[in-house]
Design a protein around this motif. Sequence first.
Motif, PDB file in Angstrom:
ATOM      1  N   LEU A  65       0.878  -0.941   0.155  1.00 55.66           N
ATOM      2  CA  LEU A  65      -0.120   0.040  -0.286  1.00 55.66           C
ATOM      3  C   LEU A  65       0.730   1.216  -0.092  1.00 55.66           C
ATOM      4  N   LYS A  66       0.312   2.179  -0.547  1.00 54.58           N
ATOM      5  CA  LYS A  66       1.231   3.579  -0.889  1.00 54.58           C
ATOM      6  C   LYS A  66       1.682   4.195   0.447  1.00 54.58           C
ATOM      7  N   ASP A  67       0.728   3.817   1.476  1.00 52.64           N
ATOM      8  CA  ASP A  67       1.231   4.537   2.873  1.00 52.64           C
ATOM      9  C   ASP A  67       2.531   4.000   3.383  1.00 52.64           C
ATOM     10  N   ARG A  68       2.722   2.688   2.979  1.00 53.58           N
ATOM     11  CA  ARG A  68       4.081   1.835   3.261  1.00 53.58           C
ATOM     12  C   ARG A  68       5.282   2.718   2.823  1.00 53.58           C
ATOM     13  N   ILE A  69       5.054   3.561   1.605  1.00 56.26           N
ATOM     14  CA  ILE A  69       6.372   4.452   1.461  1.00 56.26           C
ATOM     15  C   ILE A  69       6.639   5.264   2.444  1.00 56.26           C
ATOM     16  N   GLY A  70       5.801   5.859   3.298  1.00 56.08           N
ATOM     17  CA  GLY A  70       5.950   6.748   4.414  1.00 56.08           C
ATOM     18  C   GLY A  70       7.196   6.156   5.408  1.00 56.08           C
ATOM     19  N   PHE A 110      10.192   0.681   2.753  1.00 55.02           N
ATOM     20  CA  PHE A 110      10.200   0.694   1.361  1.00 55.02           C
ATOM     21  C   PHE A 110      11.353   0.137   0.442  1.00 55.02           C
ATOM     22  N   ALA A 111      12.558   0.634   1.181  1.00 57.25           N
ATOM     23  CA  ALA A 111      13.775   0.427   0.297  1.00 57.25           C
ATOM     24  C   ALA A 111      14.229  -0.974   0.418  1.00 57.25           C
ATOM     25  N   ASP A 112      13.834  -1.488   1.735  1.00 55.10           N
ATOM     26  CA  ASP A 112      14.230  -2.948   1.913  1.00 55.10           C
ATOM     27  C   ASP A 112      13.264  -3.509   1.049  1.00 55.10           C
ATOM     28  N   ALA A 113      12.038  -3.277   0.776  1.00 55.92           N
ATOM     29  CA  ALA A 113      11.147  -4.290  -0.062  1.00 55.92           C
ATOM     30  C   ALA A 113      11.608  -4.166  -1.299  1.00 55.92           C
ATOM     31  N   VAL A 114      12.041  -3.108  -2.096  1.00 56.72           N
ATOM     32  CA  VAL A 114      12.682  -3.020  -3.153  1.00 56.72           C
ATOM     33  C   VAL A 114      13.777  -4.063  -3.537  1.00 56.72           C
ATOM     34  N   VAL A 115      14.734  -4.006  -2.241  1.00 58.80           N
ATOM     35  CA  VAL A 115      15.736  -4.894  -2.422  1.00 58.80           C
ATOM     36  C   VAL A 115      15.242  -6.498  -2.355  1.00 58.80           C
ATOM     37  N   ALA A 174      13.535  -7.550  -5.742  1.00 59.10           N
ATOM     38  CA  ALA A 174      14.673  -7.734  -6.880  1.00 59.10           C
ATOM     39  C   ALA A 174      15.230  -9.055  -6.393  1.00 59.10           C
ATOM     40  N   ALA A 175      15.549  -9.542  -5.429  1.00 60.88           N
ATOM     41  CA  ALA A 175      16.358 -10.438  -4.931  1.00 60.88           C
ATOM     42  C   ALA A 175      15.473 -11.775  -5.185  1.00 60.88           C
ATOM     43  N   GLY A 176      14.020 -11.812  -5.606  1.00 63.39           N
ATOM     44  CA  GLY A 176      13.344 -12.879  -5.865  1.00 63.39           C
ATOM     45  C   GLY A 176      12.464 -13.202  -4.651  1.00 63.39           C
ATOM     46  N   GLU A 177      12.495 -12.479  -3.671  1.00 62.02           N
ATOM     47  CA  GLU A 177      11.349 -12.797  -2.587  1.00 62.02           C
ATOM     48  C   GLU A 177      10.122 -12.361  -2.832  1.00 62.02           C
ATOM     49  N   THR A 178       9.131 -12.764  -2.253  1.00 62.21           N
ATOM     50  CA  THR A 178       7.595 -12.355  -2.112  1.00 62.21           C
ATOM     51  C   THR A 178       7.399 -11.490  -1.004  1.00 62.21           C
ATOM     52  N   VAL A 179       7.031 -10.320  -1.182  1.00 68.31           N
ATOM     53  CA  VAL A 179       6.600  -9.263  -0.070  1.00 68.31           C
ATOM     54  C   VAL A 179       5.371  -8.696  -0.134  1.00 68.31           C
ATOM     55  N   ILE A 180       4.489  -8.712   0.635  1.00 69.65           N
ATOM     56  CA  ILE A 180       3.003  -8.242   0.691  1.00 69.65           C
ATOM     57  C   ILE A 180       2.731  -7.583   2.051  1.00 69.65           C
ATOM     58  N   ASP A 181       2.103  -6.419   1.705  1.00 64.62           N
ATOM     59  CA  ASP A 181       1.887  -5.511   2.842  1.00 64.62           C
ATOM     60  C   ASP A 181       0.755  -6.374   3.780  1.00 64.62           C
ATOM     61  N   PRO A 182       0.865  -6.460   5.096  1.00 63.47           N
ATOM     62  CA  PRO A 182      -0.114  -6.877   6.018  1.00 63.47           C
ATOM     63  C   PRO A 182      -1.454  -6.706   5.863  1.00 63.47           C
ATOM     64  N   ASP A 183      -1.883  -5.436   5.516  1.00 63.38           N
ATOM     65  CA  ASP A 183      -2.877  -5.000   5.217  1.00 63.38           C
ATOM     66  C   ASP A 183      -3.689  -5.335   3.843  1.00 63.38           C
ATOM     67  N   VAL A 184      -2.762  -5.690   2.894  1.00 64.23           N
ATOM     68  CA  VAL A 184      -3.390  -6.226   1.799  1.00 64.23           C
ATOM     69  C   VAL A 184      -3.546  -7.872   2.055  1.00 64.23           C
ATOM     70  N   VAL A 185      -2.859  -8.305   2.769  1.00 62.40           N
ATOM     71  CA  VAL A 185      -3.262  -9.817   3.207  1.00 62.40           C
ATOM     72  C   VAL A 185      -4.513  -9.981   3.768  1.00 62.40           C
ATOM     73  N   ARG A 186      -4.670  -8.955   4.747  1.00 59.26           N
ATOM     74  CA  ARG A 186      -6.032  -9.172   5.585  1.00 59.26           C
ATOM     75  C   ARG A 186      -7.077  -8.775   4.680  1.00 59.26           C
ATOM     76  N   GLN A 187      -7.313  -7.773   3.617  1.00 55.96           N
ATOM     77  CA  GLN A 187      -8.043  -7.228   2.963  1.00 55.96           C
ATOM     78  C   GLN A 187      -8.420  -8.699   1.903  1.00 55.96           C
ATOM     79  N   LEU A 188      -7.348  -9.347   1.541  1.00 53.25           N
ATOM     80  CA  LEU A 188      -7.537 -10.406   0.591  1.00 53.25           C
ATOM     81  C   LEU A 188      -8.308 -11.812   1.059  1.00 53.25           C
ATOM     82  N   LEU A 189      -7.980 -11.862   2.401  1.00 58.85           N
ATOM     83  CA  LEU A 189      -8.543 -12.830   3.099  1.00 58.85           C
ATOM     84  C   LEU A 189      -9.884 -12.681   3.454  1.00 58.85           C
ATOM     85  N   THR A 190     -10.467 -11.665   3.127  1.00 57.22           N
ATOM     86  CA  THR A 190     -11.866 -11.616   3.316  1.00 57.22           C
ATOM     87  C   THR A 190     -12.853 -12.192   2.249  1.00 57.22           C
ATOM     88  N   ARG A 191     -12.136 -12.537   1.054  1.00 50.12           N
ATOM     89  CA  ARG A 191     -12.683 -13.084   0.005  1.00 50.12           C
ATOM     90  C   ARG A 191     -13.216 -14.252   0.393  1.00 50.12           C
TER      91      ARG A 191
END
Length: 215
Positions: free
Chosen positions: A107-112, A117-122, A125-142
């Motif tokens: 989520l864009k708020d994470r750029i604050g 944010f810089a760690d997530a970019v790295v 790029a190194a092949g990891e999966t990085v998901i914002d916890p708020d995104v996870v929670r919202q997707l889990l409501t499906r």
Amino acid sequence: MRIVVAEDSVLMRAGLVGLLEAFGHTVPAAVGDAVALPAAVAEHGPDLVLTDVRMPPGNTDDGLRAAVALRDAHPGLAVLVLSQHAATAYAAELLGPAGRGGVGYLLKDRIGEVSEFADAVVRVAAGETVIDPDVVRQLLTRQRVVDPLDALTPREREVLTLMAEGRANASIARELVVGDAAVAKHIGNIFAKLGLTGGEDGHRRVLAVLSYLRR
């Protein structure tokens, strides 16, 4: 690393470029719509694409759909998606094992939190999966008719939630205040209960997370 940025807001785009360059990355192209993004990737061959979800020409989820298409067309390309809100329509497909490159959804708020944010970019790029916890929670409501997670214990669900956030085993152990062996056992149980037998643990880990996201 070389990063192509796609963001329709001029101020946001300039801010992202400046932030990335401040951390030593190169931004060979910064585009303002989802149509220009594939062409920029083809021209510059970046290590990572950083794209917004809501972009022209449709101003809906054009950026997210472009990211899904890029992962299909360039399996080794790392993709980090930014969004004001969690868009579920293509999120599970984006986070699936279609490509070999890393993938992230923040989520864009994470750029604050610049360091996060810089760690997530790295990490992406190194092949990891990085998901914002708020995104996870919202997707889990499906909702889905059959929930394969019903067989999991509350502790196994906690472990899987942390896996969905991109946590490594050591990080999960610290969060839950348990030993690494206990985490490994829980993950083994999760794989078994979800029918994920055989194959590499990294691939099974992604499939387990997708079981969560597709609910």
